[in-house]
Design a protein around this motif. Structure first.
Motif, PDB file in Angstrom:
ATOM      1  N   VAL A 211       0.859  -1.059  -0.090  1.00 57.63           N
ATOM      2  CA  VAL A 211       0.256   0.063   0.101  1.00 57.63           C
ATOM      3  C   VAL A 211       0.817   1.253  -0.078  1.00 57.63           C
ATOM      4  CG1 VAL A 211      -1.819   1.302   1.138  1.00 57.63           C
ATOM      5  CG2 VAL A 211      -1.871  -1.360   1.292  1.00 57.63           C
ATOM      6  N   GLY A 212       0.608   2.186  -0.847  1.00 59.74           N
ATOM      7  CA  GLY A 212       1.253   3.489  -0.897  1.00 59.74           C
ATOM      8  C   GLY A 212       0.306   4.565  -0.721  1.00 59.74           C
ATOM      9  N   LYS A 213       1.005   5.696   0.059  1.00 59.26           N
ATOM     10  CA  LYS A 213       0.171   7.099   0.263  1.00 59.26           C
ATOM     11  C   LYS A 213       1.053   7.872   0.165  1.00 59.26           C
ATOM     12  CE  LYS A 213      -2.851   9.192   3.670  1.00 59.26           C
ATOM     13  NZ  LYS A 213      -3.648   9.893   2.685  1.00 59.26           N
ATOM     14  N   VAL A 214       0.642   9.155  -0.278  1.00 58.20           N
ATOM     15  CA  VAL A 214       1.470  10.359  -0.402  1.00 58.20           C
ATOM     16  C   VAL A 214       1.097  11.103   0.752  1.00 58.20           C
ATOM     17  CG1 VAL A 214       1.706  12.778  -1.709  1.00 58.20           C
ATOM     18  CG2 VAL A 214       1.306  10.623  -2.956  1.00 58.20           C
ATOM     19  N   ILE A 215       2.228  11.583   1.446  1.00 60.70           N
ATOM     20  CA  ILE A 215       2.245  12.127   2.769  1.00 60.70           C
ATOM     21  C   ILE A 215       2.776  13.473   2.664  1.00 60.70           C
ATOM     22  CG2 ILE A 215       3.139  11.959   5.260  1.00 60.70           C
ATOM     23  CD1 ILE A 215       1.472   9.625   4.359  1.00 60.70           C
ATOM     24  N   PRO A 216       1.874  14.460   3.140  1.00 60.34           N
ATOM     25  CA  PRO A 216       2.498  16.002   3.094  1.00 60.34           C
ATOM     26  C   PRO A 216       3.320  16.318   4.210  1.00 60.34           C
ATOM     27  CG  PRO A 216       0.291  15.711   4.010  1.00 60.34           C
ATOM     28  CD  PRO A 216       0.614  14.249   3.635  1.00 60.34           C
ATOM     29  N   ALA A 217       4.805  15.530   3.935  1.00 60.90           N
ATOM     30  CA  ALA A 217       5.886  15.950   4.779  1.00 60.90           C
ATOM     31  C   ALA A 217       7.000  15.545   4.118  1.00 60.90           C
ATOM     32  CB  ALA A 217       5.610  15.107   6.191  1.00 60.90           C
ATOM     33  N   ASN A 218       8.144  16.045   4.505  1.00 62.61           N
ATOM     34  CA  ASN A 218       9.453  15.619   4.031  1.00 62.61           C
ATOM     35  C   ASN A 218       9.583  14.133   4.237  1.00 62.61           C
ATOM     36  OD1 ASN A 218      12.744  15.367   4.639  1.00 62.61           O
ATOM     37  ND2 ASN A 218      12.272  16.938   3.023  1.00 62.61           N
ATOM     38  N   TRP A 219      10.488  13.648   3.239  1.00 70.43           N
ATOM     39  CA  TRP A 219      10.666  12.088   3.253  1.00 70.43           C
ATOM     40  C   TRP A 219      11.425  11.525   4.630  1.00 70.43           C
ATOM     41  CZ3 TRP A 219      15.563   9.822   3.432  1.00 70.43           C
ATOM     42  CH2 TRP A 219      16.585  10.559   2.916  1.00 70.43           C
ATOM     43  N   LYS A 220      12.344  12.604   5.410  1.00 72.27           N
ATOM     44  CA  LYS A 220      12.954  12.379   6.362  1.00 72.27           C
ATOM     45  C   LYS A 220      12.150  12.524   7.521  1.00 72.27           C
ATOM     46  CE  LYS A 220      16.141  15.424   5.446  1.00 72.27           C
ATOM     47  NZ  LYS A 220      15.625  15.972   4.235  1.00 72.27           N
ATOM     48  N   ILE A 221      11.308  13.069   7.568  1.00 72.59           N
ATOM     49  CA  ILE A 221      10.149  13.471   8.696  1.00 72.59           C
ATOM     50  C   ILE A 221       9.273  12.232   8.819  1.00 72.59           C
ATOM     51  CG2 ILE A 221       8.220  14.561   9.491  1.00 72.59           C
ATOM     52  CD1 ILE A 221       9.310  17.114   8.427  1.00 72.59           C
ATOM     53  N   THR A 222       8.807  11.459   7.658  1.00 72.05           N
ATOM     54  CA  THR A 222       8.212  10.564   7.609  1.00 72.05           C
ATOM     55  C   THR A 222       8.990   9.129   7.915  1.00 72.05           C
ATOM     56  OG1 THR A 222       6.877  11.392   5.589  1.00 72.05           O
ATOM     57  CG2 THR A 222       6.534   9.264   6.226  1.00 72.05           C
ATOM     58  N   MET A 223      10.182   9.002   7.417  1.00 73.21           N
ATOM     59  CA  MET A 223      10.869   7.855   7.823  1.00 73.21           C
ATOM     60  C   MET A 223      11.178   7.894   9.226  1.00 73.21           C
ATOM     61  SD  MET A 223      14.871   7.012   6.969  1.00 73.21           S
ATOM     62  CE  MET A 223      15.439   7.957   8.271  1.00 73.21           C
ATOM     63  N   GLU A 224      11.705   9.041   9.710  1.00 70.28           N
ATOM     64  CA  GLU A 224      11.936   9.203  10.997  1.00 70.28           C
ATOM     65  C   GLU A 224      10.935   8.771  12.140  1.00 70.28           C
ATOM     66  OE1 GLU A 224      13.555  13.114  11.495  1.00 70.28           O
ATOM     67  OE2 GLU A 224      15.136  12.743  10.272  1.00 70.28           O
ATOM     68  N   ALA A 225       9.835   8.900  11.770  1.00 70.64           N
ATOM     69  CA  ALA A 225       8.538   8.292  12.419  1.00 70.64           C
ATOM     70  C   ALA A 225       8.470   6.733  12.562  1.00 70.64           C
ATOM     71  CB  ALA A 225       7.125   8.818  12.069  1.00 70.64           C
ATOM     72  N   PHE A 226       9.376   6.012  12.109  1.00 67.57           N
ATOM     73  CA  PHE A 226       9.451   4.678  12.071  1.00 67.57           C
ATOM     74  C   PHE A 226      10.902   4.158  12.368  1.00 67.57           C
ATOM     75  CE2 PHE A 226       6.341   5.887   9.343  1.00 67.57           C
ATOM     76  CZ  PHE A 226       4.961   5.135   9.768  1.00 67.57           C
TER      77      PHE A 226
END
Length: 469
Positions: A211-226
């Protein structure tokens, strides 16, 4: 830097039970490397907030980092037959990953050599790559097939019109591309992951959900949540009855690789006092695990309720879950699981490979994350795959295609993710508001924990090496 002996920073750990204590108490011990403390103190300085939203910083990433790193582009089961192809776009580049007649895989730049149109925008199977603009076409091996009105292009040779190739490498069922011709081999880049993952054999798995979804945030912010479990107590309170969030271990394993081990089947240190005061039985851990664990195989088979078990007198919930998972795994996949540890069947063993690839270890259905700019510093495409083992003797099927969510949909709208979707939705709100908040920040600094957020610091220090900072 704070005025304190760096040795004190390196000693930061949650008081009480440790990750190593939990492993020692298990009935079956995991591989020794999982209990080896490979944390590395990387400093305590703040991070500049502009790294997440600055167009200039994003441009530097695109010019100096992305072309020079191995990027996870596809899984083997995404293109099982000759002529099958996958398009992979990232950071201003587009690639065609193509299965050849001899079973090998090649990567070509996905651009028509006539007027520059992208040849493909999808994935599928093709006997030729035909440009929809003027009809120039190429064979699956990248050789020129046809130029309409060839008489008008006497200056173009077949050799000159060969589709340019990108570097390609394969490991563990994963296919990687890199624009640069020179650099470390895939084994050198991933080290020590290939050695650690020998036991878990991702090459024998197949994609069962994507599953994919466009997130309104920088790729590093999104990655760092995990990359840390520190957020779980506030963001995912439903997980606390069976998640040792503050017991988690954080290890720096190599130049491009780090890991977070988070134990399941134990009560979070944040609510231990409440559990003791209310005399929670071990059974409650099982019951909450069944409701909210997002990784068990029954999430991908609605007819199964494999973990409806009762904790025997004198045993822990973690031990009972481990025993049941060994039995279920042998039944589902075949083979002998008697020597497989509780940790490899239960825990979140979340490895990160710089810059944007995160495969989970262990023997459960494995989550695989990928994040990439979409298309710039203000948004990213986040993808969640689940790969599962094939039963012994079963032929390898094709993987499922990606289910791309619309902007108005949430992760929970993807039924194939089970309860994992709701957990991801809790994370998504944080990502968007972090991106907005960093732009509005007064001091323009991000402060990190020395231990629980060391993987974030590792990411940025590795990124700086590519940017030449």
């Amino acid at each position: 830097m704070a005025d304190r002996d760096p040795g004190a920073f390196a000693a930061a750990r949650c008081p009480g039970t440790s990750w190593e204590d939990i492993l020692r108490a298990d009935e079956v011990q995991p591989p020794a490397f999982m209990a080896e403390d490979r944390y590395e103190y990387l400093g305590s300085d703040p991070i500049d907030a502009a790294r997440y939203y600055s167009p200039e910083f994003f441009k530097a990433e695109c010019e100096k980092m992305w072309p020079n790193v191995w990027q996870f582009a596809a899984r083997e089961e995404d293109l099982p037959e000759a002529g099958d192809y996958v398009t992979y776009d990232n950071a201003g580049r587009s690639y065609l990953i193509v299965r050849q007649e001899n079973g090998s895989v090649k990567a070509f730049h996905n651009v028509c050599l006539h007027r520059g149109r992208k040849l493909k925008t999808d994935s599928g199977s093709a006997e030729q790559f035909l440009c929809p603009f003027h009809g120039f076409s190429w064979n699956p091996d990248g050789s020129l097939r046809n130029i309409p009105c060839r008489w008008d292009f006497a200056h173009l040779t077949d050799r000159k019109m060969q589709l340019p190739e990108a570097s390609l490498a394969q490991w563990g069922g994963y296919i990687f591309v890199r624009e640069a011709e020179d650099g470390p081999t895939i084994e050198e880049f991933l080290a020590p992951l290939p050695e650690l993952f020998k036991r878990w054999k991702h090459e024998e798995c197949v994609t069962v959900a994507w599953v994919g979804k466009v997130i309104p945030a920088n790729w590093k912010i999104t990655m760092e949540a995990f990359v840390e479990s520190y957020h779980a107590f506030v963001t995912h309170p439903q997980l606390m009855p069976f998640t040792g969030d503050a017991n988690a271990a954080y290890h720096v394993l190599g130049e491009h690789v780090n890991v977070n081990y988070t134990p399941f089947g134990v009560i979070s240190p944040h609510i231990e006092a409440q559990a003791e005061a209310e005399h929670w039985p071990q059974q409650r851990i099982i019951d909450e695990f069944r409701k909210y664990n997002g990784r068990s195989a029954d999430n991908y088979d609605a007819d199964k309720d494999n973990y409806a078990i009762t904790v025997p007198e004198g045993r822990t919930a973690r031990a009972a879950l481990g025993e049941m998972m060994r039995a279920v795994s042998e039944k589902q996949y075949g083979g002998d699981y008697s020597g497989v540890s509780e940790s490899e069947l239960l825990d979140a063993l979340v490895y990160n490979v710089f810059p944007n690839f995160a495969p989970w270890g262990g023997f459960m259905p494995n989550i695989v994350y990928r994040w990439r700019p979409w298309p710039d510093q203000d948004k990213c495409l986040m993808e969640v795959r689940v790969i599962a083992r094939l039963p012994e003797g079963q032929p390898r099927p094709a993987g499922v295609p990606m289910h791309m969510l619309r902007d108005d949909q949430i992760w929970a709208d993807a039924p194939e993710l089970g309860v994992l979707g709701a957990v991801l939705d809790q994370d998504s709100e944080n990502m968007e508001l972090c991106h907005e908040g960093l732009k509005a920040s007064k001091n323009q600094q991000v402060e990190l924990a020395d231990y629980q957020e060391v993987r974030i610091r590792h990411l940025h220090q590795t990124l700086d090496r590519y940017l030449g900072a």
